[in-house]
Design a protein around this motif. Sequence first.
Motif, PDB file in Angstrom:
ATOM      1  N   GLY A   7      -2.919   3.457   2.250  1.00  0.00           N
ATOM      2  CA  GLY A   7      -4.021   3.774   1.336  1.00  0.00           C
ATOM      3  C   GLY A   7      -4.893   4.911   1.830  1.00  0.00           C
ATOM      4  O   GLY A   7      -5.251   5.818   1.063  1.00  0.00           O
ATOM      5  N   TYR A   8      -5.239   4.890   3.107  1.00  0.00           N
ATOM      6  CA  TYR A   8      -6.048   5.972   3.663  1.00  0.00           C
ATOM      7  C   TYR A   8      -5.277   7.294   3.687  1.00  0.00           C
ATOM      8  O   TYR A   8      -5.861   8.360   3.465  1.00  0.00           O
ATOM      9  N   THR A   9      -3.975   7.231   3.927  1.00  0.00           N
ATOM     10  CA  THR A   9      -3.174   8.452   3.912  1.00  0.00           C
ATOM     11  C   THR A   9      -3.133   9.061   2.521  1.00  0.00           C
ATOM     12  O   THR A   9      -3.292  10.278   2.347  1.00  0.00           O
ATOM     13  N   SER A  13      -0.768  -2.170   7.530  1.00  0.00           N
ATOM     14  CA  SER A  13       0.144  -1.157   6.981  1.00  0.00           C
ATOM     15  C   SER A  13      -0.349  -0.655   5.632  1.00  0.00           C
ATOM     16  O   SER A  13      -0.310   0.550   5.358  1.00  0.00           O
ATOM     17  N   GLY A  14      -0.810  -1.569   4.791  1.00  0.00           N
ATOM     18  CA  GLY A  14      -1.339  -1.170   3.485  1.00  0.00           C
ATOM     19  C   GLY A  14      -2.563  -0.283   3.602  1.00  0.00           C
ATOM     20  O   GLY A  14      -2.718   0.684   2.857  1.00  0.00           O
ATOM     21  N   LEU A  15      -3.443  -0.615   4.550  1.00  0.00           N
ATOM     22  CA  LEU A  15      -4.625   0.221   4.771  1.00  0.00           C
ATOM     23  C   LEU A  15      -4.229   1.620   5.239  1.00  0.00           C
ATOM     24  O   LEU A  15      -4.815   2.617   4.792  1.00  0.00           O
ATOM     25  N   CYS A  68      -0.223 -15.757   9.694  1.00  0.00           N
ATOM     26  CA  CYS A  68      -1.454 -14.964   9.723  1.00  0.00           C
ATOM     27  C   CYS A  68      -1.212 -13.620  10.401  1.00  0.00           C
ATOM     28  O   CYS A  68      -1.715 -12.592   9.935  1.00  0.00           O
ATOM     29  N   GLY A  69      -0.451 -13.622  11.486  1.00  0.00           N
ATOM     30  CA  GLY A  69      -0.123 -12.363  12.153  1.00  0.00           C
ATOM     31  C   GLY A  69       0.664 -11.445  11.245  1.00  0.00           C
ATOM     32  O   GLY A  69       0.413 -10.235  11.184  1.00  0.00           O
ATOM     33  N   PHE A  70       1.612 -12.004  10.496  1.00  0.00           N
ATOM     34  CA  PHE A  70       2.390 -11.219   9.539  1.00  0.00           C
ATOM     35  C   PHE A  70       1.479 -10.636   8.461  1.00  0.00           C
ATOM     36  O   PHE A  70       1.584  -9.450   8.121  1.00  0.00           O
ATOM     37  N   ALA A  71       0.570 -11.454   7.942  1.00  0.00           N
ATOM     38  CA  ALA A  71      -0.363 -10.979   6.916  1.00  0.00           C
ATOM     39  C   ALA A  71      -1.272  -9.887   7.455  1.00  0.00           C
ATOM     40  O   ALA A  71      -1.586  -8.920   6.745  1.00  0.00           O
ATOM     41  N   GLN A  72      -1.700 -10.006   8.706  1.00  0.00           N
ATOM     42  CA  GLN A  72      -2.537  -8.967   9.298  1.00  0.00           C
ATOM     43  C   GLN A  72      -1.788  -7.648   9.416  1.00  0.00           C
ATOM     44  O   GLN A  72      -2.355  -6.583   9.151  1.00  0.00           O
TER      45      GLN A  72
END
Length: 138
Positions: free
Chosen positions: A128-130, A123-125, A114-118
């Motif tokens: 994406g925002y960048t 990182s993806g967010l 779960c920590g890895f998925a978070q």
Amino acid sequence: MADRVEIYNVEKAMTEVELDDDGRPKRTGSMWTVSAHIITAVVGSGILSLSWALAQLGWIAGVGILLSFSSITFYTSTILADCYRYPNTSSGNRNYTYMDAVKSYLGGAKYKACGFAQYINLSGLAVGYTITTSLSMV
């Protein structure tokens, strides 16, 4: 003399801090602060494109999707609220973070997964925002 009185008052205030049942300083939130936090969490950047998305879907499908997403959000929020204390929801130990709740309920390997998925999601967010910000600047 005034310095001594001030130091005494600070020390007295620090020793008289009210503590919760788990030994941390007592929280001082109110319904106003809770409402403000919920509004700022729900009304994020996604709300800006909501009107365009509903316009693309139309009245019937748009309202249907909006209601289905709101019911999913309500369901997951109630599950997360039930995980706040473990093992008893009224007198168990508090889980202050999402990862604490996962560790209490699922344990070892799932906690690390779960920590890895978070972190992958975070990182993806950020990427994406960048990208969205850079496209908006052109």
